[in-house]
Design a protein around this motif. Structure first.
Motif, PDB file in Angstrom:
ATOM      1  N   ASP A   8     -51.615  51.538-119.870  1.00  0.00           N
ATOM      2  CA  ASP A   8     -51.539  50.098-119.610  1.00  0.00           C
ATOM      3  C   ASP A   8     -50.938  49.338-120.784  1.00  0.00           C
ATOM      4  O   ASP A   8     -50.723  48.142-120.704  1.00  0.00           O
ATOM      5  CB  ASP A   8     -52.909  49.531-119.218  1.00  0.00           C
ATOM      6  CG  ASP A   8     -53.962  49.790-120.277  1.00  0.00           C
ATOM      7  OD1 ASP A   8     -53.723  50.647-121.152  1.00  0.00           O
ATOM      8  OD2 ASP A   8     -55.014  49.136-120.228  1.00  0.00           O
ATOM      9  N   GLU A   9     -50.685  50.050-121.889  1.00  0.00           N
ATOM     10  CA  GLU A   9     -50.027  49.394-123.022  1.00  0.00           C
ATOM     11  C   GLU A   9     -48.663  50.007-123.311  1.00  0.00           C
ATOM     12  O   GLU A   9     -47.944  49.553-124.189  1.00  0.00           O
ATOM     13  CB  GLU A   9     -50.892  49.509-124.290  1.00  0.00           C
ATOM     14  CG  GLU A   9     -52.152  48.665-124.216  1.00  0.00           C
ATOM     15  CD  GLU A   9     -53.102  48.974-125.360  1.00  0.00           C
ATOM     16  OE1 GLU A   9     -52.654  49.514-126.383  1.00  0.00           O
ATOM     17  OE2 GLU A   9     -54.306  48.677-125.198  1.00  0.00           O
ATOM     18  N   ARG A  10     -48.339  51.078-122.571  1.00  0.00           N
ATOM     19  CA  ARG A  10     -47.062  51.742-122.816  1.00  0.00           C
ATOM     20  C   ARG A  10     -45.960  51.000-122.063  1.00  0.00           C
ATOM     21  O   ARG A  10     -46.012  50.893-120.835  1.00  0.00           O
ATOM     22  CB  ARG A  10     -47.148  53.175-122.261  1.00  0.00           C
ATOM     23  CG  ARG A  10     -46.806  54.235-123.280  1.00  0.00           C
ATOM     24  CD  ARG A  10     -47.003  55.608-122.685  1.00  0.00           C
ATOM     25  NE  ARG A  10     -48.284  56.186-123.064  1.00  0.00           N
ATOM     26  CZ  ARG A  10     -48.718  57.376-122.617  1.00  0.00           C
ATOM     27  NH1 ARG A  10     -47.977  58.081-121.763  1.00  0.00           N
ATOM     28  NH2 ARG A  10     -49.864  57.837-123.012  1.00  0.00           N
ATOM     29  N   PRO A  11     -44.974  50.463-122.749  1.00  0.00           N
ATOM     30  CA  PRO A  11     -43.930  49.692-122.046  1.00  0.00           C
ATOM     31  C   PRO A  11     -43.060  50.600-121.166  1.00  0.00           C
ATOM     32  O   PRO A  11     -42.957  51.803-121.435  1.00  0.00           O
ATOM     33  CB  PRO A  11     -43.103  49.092-123.181  1.00  0.00           C
ATOM     34  CG  PRO A  11     -43.336  49.985-124.349  1.00  0.00           C
ATOM     35  CD  PRO A  11     -44.730  50.539-124.199  1.00  0.00           C
ATOM     36  N   VAL A  12     -42.443  50.030-120.155  1.00  0.00           N
ATOM     37  CA  VAL A  12     -41.566  50.820-119.281  1.00  0.00           C
ATOM     38  C   VAL A  12     -40.438  51.480-120.057  1.00  0.00           C
ATOM     39  O   VAL A  12     -39.925  52.514-119.648  1.00  0.00           O
ATOM     40  CB  VAL A  12     -40.937  49.991-118.133  1.00  0.00           C
ATOM     41  CG1 VAL A  12     -41.939  49.744-117.031  1.00  0.00           C
ATOM     42  CG2 VAL A  12     -40.355  48.693-118.627  1.00  0.00           C
ATOM     43  N   SER A  14     -40.642  53.213-122.458  1.00  0.00           N
ATOM     44  CA  SER A  14     -41.019  54.558-122.902  1.00  0.00           C
ATOM     45  C   SER A  14     -40.666  55.606-121.846  1.00  0.00           C
ATOM     46  O   SER A  14     -40.786  56.796-122.079  1.00  0.00           O
ATOM     47  CB  SER A  14     -42.505  54.611-123.238  1.00  0.00           C
ATOM     48  OG  SER A  14     -43.263  54.533-122.044  1.00  0.00           O
ATOM     49  N   CYS A  32     -43.996  45.989-116.112  1.00  0.00           N
ATOM     50  CA  CYS A  32     -43.797  45.919-117.559  1.00  0.00           C
ATOM     51  C   CYS A  32     -44.329  47.158-118.267  1.00  0.00           C
ATOM     52  O   CYS A  32     -43.788  47.588-119.266  1.00  0.00           O
ATOM     53  CB  CYS A  32     -44.485  44.683-118.127  1.00  0.00           C
ATOM     54  SG  CYS A  32     -43.901  43.163-117.366  1.00  0.00           S
ATOM     55  N   THR A  33     -45.398  47.728-117.755  1.00  0.00           N
ATOM     56  CA  THR A  33     -45.980  48.902-118.409  1.00  0.00           C
ATOM     57  C   THR A  33     -45.899  50.104-117.468  1.00  0.00           C
ATOM     58  O   THR A  33     -45.612  49.961-116.272  1.00  0.00           O
ATOM     59  CB  THR A  33     -47.457  48.665-118.739  1.00  0.00           C
ATOM     60  OG1 THR A  33     -48.183  48.549-117.498  1.00  0.00           O
ATOM     61  CG2 THR A  33     -47.660  47.391-119.554  1.00  0.00           C
ATOM     62  N   GLN A  35     -48.386  51.757-116.505  1.00  0.00           N
ATOM     63  CA  GLN A  35     -49.431  51.535-115.498  1.00  0.00           C
ATOM     64  C   GLN A  35     -48.905  50.690-114.333  1.00  0.00           C
ATOM     65  O   GLN A  35     -49.187  50.986-113.172  1.00  0.00           O
ATOM     66  CB  GLN A  35     -50.654  50.848-116.110  1.00  0.00           C
ATOM     67  CG  GLN A  35     -51.672  50.444-115.048  1.00  0.00           C
ATOM     68  CD  GLN A  35     -52.959  49.866-115.612  1.00  0.00           C
ATOM     69  OE1 GLN A  35     -53.761  50.568-116.196  1.00  0.00           O
ATOM     70  NE2 GLN A  35     -53.143  48.577-115.427  1.00  0.00           N
ATOM     71  N   ASP A  36     -48.137  49.662-114.646  1.00  0.00           N
ATOM     72  CA  ASP A  36     -47.576  48.831-113.566  1.00  0.00           C
ATOM     73  C   ASP A  36     -46.748  49.681-112.614  1.00  0.00           C
ATOM     74  O   ASP A  36     -46.795  49.500-111.393  1.00  0.00           O
ATOM     75  CB  ASP A  36     -46.679  47.724-114.132  1.00  0.00           C
ATOM     76  CG  ASP A  36     -47.448  46.698-114.952  1.00  0.00           C
ATOM     77  OD1 ASP A  36     -48.659  46.551-114.729  1.00  0.00           O
ATOM     78  OD2 ASP A  36     -46.819  46.053-115.824  1.00  0.00           O
ATOM     79  N   ARG A 684     -55.776  44.878-114.478  1.00  0.00           N
ATOM     80  CA  ARG A 684     -54.946  45.807-113.715  1.00  0.00           C
ATOM     81  C   ARG A 684     -54.494  45.192-112.389  1.00  0.00           C
ATOM     82  O   ARG A 684     -53.352  45.312-111.990  1.00  0.00           O
ATOM     83  CB  ARG A 684     -55.736  47.084-113.442  1.00  0.00           C
ATOM     84  CG  ARG A 684     -54.979  48.083-112.570  1.00  0.00           C
ATOM     85  CD  ARG A 684     -55.788  49.340-112.347  1.00  0.00           C
ATOM     86  NE  ARG A 684     -55.959  50.101-113.586  1.00  0.00           N
ATOM     87  CZ  ARG A 684     -56.868  51.076-113.738  1.00  0.00           C
ATOM     88  NH1 ARG A 684     -57.671  51.378-112.748  1.00  0.00           N
ATOM     89  NH2 ARG A 684     -56.960  51.728-114.866  1.00  0.00           N
TER      90      ARG A 684
END
Ligand code: ADP
Ligand code: MG
Length: 695
Positions: A8-12, A14, A32-33, A35-36, A684
């Motif tokens: 949830d903190e890893r940007p897309v 990555s 954006c992440t 998780q998204d 989330r």
């Protein structure tokens, strides 16, 4: 040791292949992440794992077929089109192209073998596929088919399906060790036997070949239900927190004084109905308290909600305070503005109309008057709650046609109204009648009042259900109605996200009707038109300068044209009953008997037939929604989600109604226990979790 941040903190960025420009495009659809991306779920699934015999196809199927070109020709009917007939021994089918190159045309020679994919529909000459995906194959070298069901994602310009599939694949690969937390304790899920979060996500993105595609496309697979459950739970909790916060907040107590409300009632050209009087009593009771009112008024189209809102506004003015009334469109804001002016100004109350169209000096004058308190009641659109609009003493905020406003807007409204430590009373009005269990979920932060009675003297709307084959009769009927000075609507629904024709459908219909009805003045409105042009057409219709308005469903909400007494709705079988009911509420506003014609495309499934019969048999919105819920089955294309009751990504209040009791129970448990997980769960699914209170 894994030092990568949790998903949830890893940007897309990555994800392999995602640079800043793609990231910006993805951000437009909220991705954006990592998780998204994982929670960006397919809209539907396609089975491209096998080739289907043409002879076994039915309209509506999406399938891979293989066949030999028998004939290809360019025809000129309504539009120029390339038609190509292919056969596979079990049957034949037409491929129809409206856009094509000459190279394409040349390649489709008799005897060529093609593999095609697309949605099969019934055309003039039998089954056809419009703009199929296709490629040429050779009989011996067999081309590979897919191994898992193909997910089809909601996407945005600049991101193709293929890219979306690749991104979700990369995101899934990061799941192991990615620190994706399951915020819902297993004992909350146990009783309904739903899978874990991780396996639900895997399944939803990549269903195996043997998966039940019908169950998946109906959104009823346990993997999907697991995600829907979590989403509904997050929304339920956010609304309850919002309510808890409101019950702690202070508001101006506004007990009855009578010096404006009573004179207004005395001047009205009609008496309030019993239901209006009861609901007004409930509102007045809330406004007298020192905590903000949080009330929803549900009332069928035409039940007279506006006048009740006007009384609430007057109650605020009686105490020297201000009221703001917000409508979802400029047109509706203007309509309310006129009503409020008519009712309030004779009592010496100043009403201002603030829409996006008000600019320059006129706007500055109005915002100045609002900031000083010289204008007591402001009617408008979202513009009312923009930067730079300040109220001297706002004590009441009314939001009309709530289904266009989500919980986020409700939160913002609350924040905007805060002054001197007090929050405004909130009154929300909606014409979407929904059964109690749904209302308890969708409006968990609100008390609910129901206006369950129409003003006397209305002529009920007659609803007729007809097959499309009788279109000519319907056109003749429009001709007759318009010639006798009445007005009519012709509604063309948007079909679905992939349909190539889209808004063109409305344009084409308008053109066809124009040539069939030379004496009739026809206007067209659809969602792609700029707001000002749309409103200009609507206004011409309102003022009687147009006889027939061809529209997509943009006319759904609140517009009052009493002289319009005929409505035709095409492809009615594809729309939700609640939406159809709302639409037909546009007619039946005057004293002439009104008719609503529901045109359907054949063949009609038995469930669709029953659903349309509900509308024919009753004019009562609550009855419609009760029956809708009972009948709603797979194949429902436009449900509660799309009509926007809540802004849900995965869940559908109608389809998932059976989960609601468990959702309520789980919300009780989570709110009653340690609240550590709640903030993350809300972030989330709902976003901005921290704004719902201290979690
Ligand atoms: P909706 O609930 O759909 O917003 P409106 O408030 O626009 O309905 O009311 C529809 C029409 O009915 C308006 O023209 C309004 O003035 C009229 N109306 C409202 N209440 C009554 C009543 N008690 N008796 C007669 N007409 C009424
Ligand atoms: Mg209304």
């Amino acid at each position: 040791m894994n030092l990568a941040p949790p998903l949830d903190e890893r940007p897309v960025t990555s994800l392999r292949g995602v640079g800043p420009s793609l990231a910006a495009t993805l951000a437009r659809i909220g991705l954006c992440t990592v998780q998204d991306v994982l929670f960006h779920l397919p809209l539907r699934y396609e089975d491209r794992t096998r080739v289907v015999p043409i002879g076994s196809l039915r309209a509506g199927a999406r399938a891979v077929i293989e066949g030999e070109v028998q004939l290809a020709e360019v025809v000129f009917r309504r539009r120029r089109a390339l038609l190509c007939r292919i056969a596979d021994g079990s049957g034949f089918l037409t491929l129809r192209f409206f856009h094509f190159s000459s190279a394409q045309q040349d390649a489709l020679v008799r005897g060529t073998r093609l593999r095609c994919f697309g949605e099969v529909r019934m055309g003039p000459g039998g089954l056809e596929i419009v703009h199929p995906e296709y490629r040429q194959i050779t009989a011996d070298a067999s081309v590979q088919v897919d191994e898992s069901l193909t997910p089809v994602y909601p996407t945005t310009e600049g991101v193709q399906q293929g890219r979306m599939r690749m991104l979700t694949g990369l995101a899934l690969a990061q799941l192991p060790g990615g620190g994706l937390r399951d915020w819902v304790a297993p004992d909350l899920l146990g009783p309904i036997g739903l899978p874990s979060l991780e396996s639900a996500l895997r399944y939803a993105h990549r269903p195996p070949q043997e998966a039940d595609i019908h169950l998946l496309n109906a959104g009823r697979h346990p993997a999907q239900r697991r995600l829907a459950f979590e989403e509904l739970l997050a929304h339920q909790i956010s609304l309850r927190l919002l309510r808890q916060a409101a019950d702690r907040d202070d508001a101006w107590p506004l007990p009855p004084r009578g010096d404006l409300v009573e004179p207004c009632l005395a001047r009205l050209p009609f008496q309030l109905t019993t239901a209006q009087r009861r609901v007004w009593g409930e509102i007045a009771g809330d406004m007298a308290r020192e905590h903000p009112m949080m009330r929803l008024v549900q009332g069928d189209v035409g039940s007279g909600k506006t006048v009740v809102a006007a009384l609430a506004a007057l109650r605020a003015v009686e105490h020297g305070m201000q009221a703001a009334v917000m409508a979802p469109t400029e047109l509706l804001a203007e309509q309310h503005g006129r009503n409020f002016l008519g009712w309030l100004e004779p009592l010496g109350v100043r009403v201002g109309l603030l829409t996006g169209r008000l600019t320059g000096r006129a706007r500055a004058a109005l915002t100045g008057a609002l900031a000083e308190g010289a204008v007591q009641v402001a009617v408008g659109t979202h513009a009312l709650f923009q930067e730079g609009v300040e109220f001297a003493r706002l004590a009441l905020a009314v939001v009309d046609e709530q289904h266009r406003f989500g919980v986020h807007q409700r939160v913002r409204l609350r924040e905007k109204g805060l002054a001197d430590g007090r929050y405004p009373h909130q009154l929300v009005m909606t014409a979407t009648p929904i059964p109690r269990t749904l209302a308890m979920t969708a409006y968990a932060d609100l008390d609910v009042s129901i206006i369950d009675e129409l003003p006397p003297g209305r002529t009920p709307i007659r609803t007729v259900v007809l097959p499309e084959t009788r279109r000519d009769e319907v056109v003749a009927r429009i001709d007759a109605a318009c010639r006798s000075g009445r007005q009519a609507y012709w509604v063309c629904p948007l079909i679905d996200e992939s349909d190539v024709v889209r808004h063109q459908a409305a344009e084409e219909t308008a053109a066809v009707l124009a040539s069939a009805l030379p004496g009739v003045r026809i206007g067209l409105v659809h969602g792609r038109m700029p707001g000002a042009r749309k409103d200009a057409v609507m206004n011409s219709f309102k003022e009687g300068r147009l006889d027939l308005l061809v529209a997509t469903t943009v006319i759904e909400v609140g517009v009052d044209v009493p002289n319009a007494s005929l409505m035709v709705i095409e492809n009615a079988e594809r729309m939700g009953l609640a939406q159809l009911h709302q639409l037909r509420g546009r007619v039946g506003r005057g004293s002439v008997e009104s008719t609503c014609v529901l045109l359907y495309a054949t063949p009609l499934s038995s469930i669709a037939r029953e659903r349309l019969a509900v509308l024919r048999d009753t004019n009562d919105g609550f009855e419609v929604s009760r029956r809708d819920l009972e009948l709603r089955g797979p194949g429902e294309l436009l449900g509660t989600r799309q009509t926007g009751l809540m802004q849900l990504k995965v869940a559908d209040l109608g389809r998932d109604a059976d989960l609601l009791p468990e959702v309520q129970r789980a919300a009780d448990l989570m709110l009653g226990g340690p609240q550590a997980n709640i903030g993350a769960l809300l972030r989330r699914w709902v976003g901005e979790g921290e704004r719902f209170g201290k979690v």
